[in-house]
Scaffold this active site. Structure first.
Site, PDB file in Angstrom:
ATOM      1  N   GLU A 114     -50.351  28.786 -31.672  1.00 25.20           N
ATOM      2  CA  GLU A 114     -49.614  29.396 -30.419  1.00 25.20           C
ATOM      3  C   GLU A 114     -48.740  30.628 -30.907  1.00 25.20           C
ATOM      4  O   GLU A 114     -48.186  30.527 -32.127  1.00 25.20           O
ATOM      5  CB  GLU A 114     -48.833  28.413 -29.703  1.00 25.20           C
ATOM      6  CG  GLU A 114     -49.539  28.399 -28.323  1.00 25.20           C
ATOM      7  CD  GLU A 114     -49.543  29.218 -27.285  1.00 25.20           C
ATOM      8  OE1 GLU A 114     -49.459  30.491 -27.568  1.00 25.20           O
ATOM      9  OE2 GLU A 114     -49.358  28.929 -26.044  1.00 25.20           O
ATOM     10  N   ASP A 115     -48.383  31.602 -30.312  1.00 28.09           N
ATOM     11  CA  ASP A 115     -47.625  32.628 -30.545  1.00 28.09           C
ATOM     12  C   ASP A 115     -46.094  32.154 -30.251  1.00 28.09           C
ATOM     13  O   ASP A 115     -45.146  32.096 -31.088  1.00 28.09           O
ATOM     14  CB  ASP A 115     -48.020  33.997 -29.816  1.00 28.09           C
ATOM     15  CG  ASP A 115     -48.129  33.690 -28.142  1.00 28.09           C
ATOM     16  OD1 ASP A 115     -47.803  32.527 -27.664  1.00 28.09           O
ATOM     17  OD2 ASP A 115     -48.282  34.832 -27.419  1.00 28.09           O
ATOM     18  N   ASP A 118     -42.092  28.910 -24.956  1.00 28.74           N
ATOM     19  CA  ASP A 118     -40.703  29.216 -23.894  1.00 28.74           C
ATOM     20  C   ASP A 118     -40.487  27.858 -23.278  1.00 28.74           C
ATOM     21  O   ASP A 118     -39.844  26.978 -23.918  1.00 28.74           O
ATOM     22  CB  ASP A 118     -41.264  30.472 -23.387  1.00 28.74           C
ATOM     23  CG  ASP A 118     -40.067  30.968 -22.280  1.00 28.74           C
ATOM     24  OD1 ASP A 118     -39.031  30.115 -22.316  1.00 28.74           O
ATOM     25  OD2 ASP A 118     -40.194  32.116 -21.971  1.00 28.74           O
ATOM     26  N   PHE A 167     -36.623  37.689 -24.377  1.00 23.05           N
ATOM     27  CA  PHE A 167     -38.080  38.286 -24.053  1.00 23.05           C
ATOM     28  C   PHE A 167     -38.345  38.993 -25.316  1.00 23.05           C
ATOM     29  O   PHE A 167     -38.041  40.232 -25.335  1.00 23.05           O
ATOM     30  CB  PHE A 167     -38.133  39.011 -22.691  1.00 23.05           C
ATOM     31  CG  PHE A 167     -39.776  38.870 -22.242  1.00 23.05           C
ATOM     32  CD1 PHE A 167     -40.412  37.634 -22.129  1.00 23.05           C
ATOM     33  CD2 PHE A 167     -40.671  39.991 -22.982  1.00 23.05           C
ATOM     34  CE1 PHE A 167     -41.638  37.741 -21.554  1.00 23.05           C
ATOM     35  CE2 PHE A 167     -42.118  39.908 -22.398  1.00 23.05           C
ATOM     36  CZ  PHE A 167     -42.478  38.654 -21.899  1.00 23.05           C
ATOM     37  N   ARG A 180     -48.107  45.158 -28.247  1.00 27.34           N
ATOM     38  CA  ARG A 180     -48.823  43.894 -29.181  1.00 27.34           C
ATOM     39  C   ARG A 180     -49.048  44.358 -30.563  1.00 27.34           C
ATOM     40  O   ARG A 180     -49.005  43.676 -31.283  1.00 27.34           O
ATOM     41  CB  ARG A 180     -50.416  43.465 -28.496  1.00 27.34           C
ATOM     42  CG  ARG A 180     -50.173  42.697 -27.131  1.00 27.34           C
ATOM     43  CD  ARG A 180     -51.407  42.118 -26.878  1.00 27.34           C
ATOM     44  NE  ARG A 180     -51.695  41.696 -25.536  1.00 27.34           N
ATOM     45  CZ  ARG A 180     -51.137  40.413 -25.114  1.00 27.34           C
ATOM     46  NH1 ARG A 180     -50.507  39.580 -25.817  1.00 27.34           N
ATOM     47  NH2 ARG A 180     -51.625  40.123 -23.847  1.00 27.34           N
TER      48      ARG A 180
END
Ligand code: IMP
Ligand code: MG
Length: 191
Positions: A114-115, A118, A167, A180
């Site tokens: 996973e990146d 959150d 964010f 990205r």
């Protein structure tokens, strides 16, 4: 001009783009070093095993491409896509599979790549969903862990970085599908 150029302002690395100031949080060098360490950890723990790397699209496409080349054992790949945000910066809380795995994971060692974690909702959903397919086991490798209070315990076995509750974009992560391709992780000032 539409070119991305990094500058150093007051000791901070920043990118000025379209009148937006993007502040570098983790630069290319730090990413490379940490990704290598994570890959070495996985290599050691999975010696004699053939794990499946389940990459969660689209955010983890760069991370998985980099980390897999630091894993020195045979691995296979599969991809899933889930949607929880739409174009917003706030998680909707509803996780939807928009692309499922191609292969069975029954009896397999699975590592979710996973990146970022959150709220943890996406990860919880994914783990439950994959566990239901009877794999041998499921572990989690996440590049970024946001400093957000969560009720559920820490499920990340291989973690890249703890980051503040901002964010972030770059290294695969987007805001409304943009940014990205930044080679670093950063955040947009005043947003
Ligand atoms: P969670 O379900 O709230 O943990 O959100 C997880 C997913 O939301 C991640 O896999 C990302 O795709 C996306 N996400 C969460 N935080 C950020 C961020 O700061 N920048 C970009 N995407 C994010
Ligand atoms: Mg994601």
């Amino acid at each position: 001009m539409g070119l991305y150029k990094l500058k150093k302002i007051n000791g901070e690395k920043v990118l000025i783009y379209n009148n937006k100031k993007i502040i570098v949080l983790i630069d290319e060098k730090q990413l490379k070093k940490r990704v290598k360490e994570l890959g070495q950890g996985i290599t050691k723990d999975y010696e004699d095993k053939n794990p499946v790397l389940v990459s969660v699209l689209r955010g983890s496409f760069i991370f998985v491409a980099d980390i897999c080349r630091e894993i020195k054992i045979p691995v296979t790949f599969d991809f899933m896509a889930v949607s929880s945000y739409g174009d917003s910066k706030v998680s909707s809380g509803i996780v939807r599979i928009t692309k499922d795995l191609e292969f069975s994971i029954e009896n397999k060692e699975v590592i979710i790549i996973e990146d970022i974690i959150d709220s943890g909702r996406t990860l919880n959903y994914l783990i439950k969903n994959l566990q239901a397919r009877n794999p041998k086991n499921v572990e989690v490798c996440a590049l970024l862990d946001k400093d957000v209070p969560r009720k559920t315990g820490n499920k990340i076995k291989y973690k890249g970085f703890d980051i503040p509750n901002k964010f972030v974009v770059g290294y695969g992560l987007d805001f409304a599908e943009k940014y990205r391709n930044f080679p670093f992780v950063g955040y947009i000032e005043n947003e």
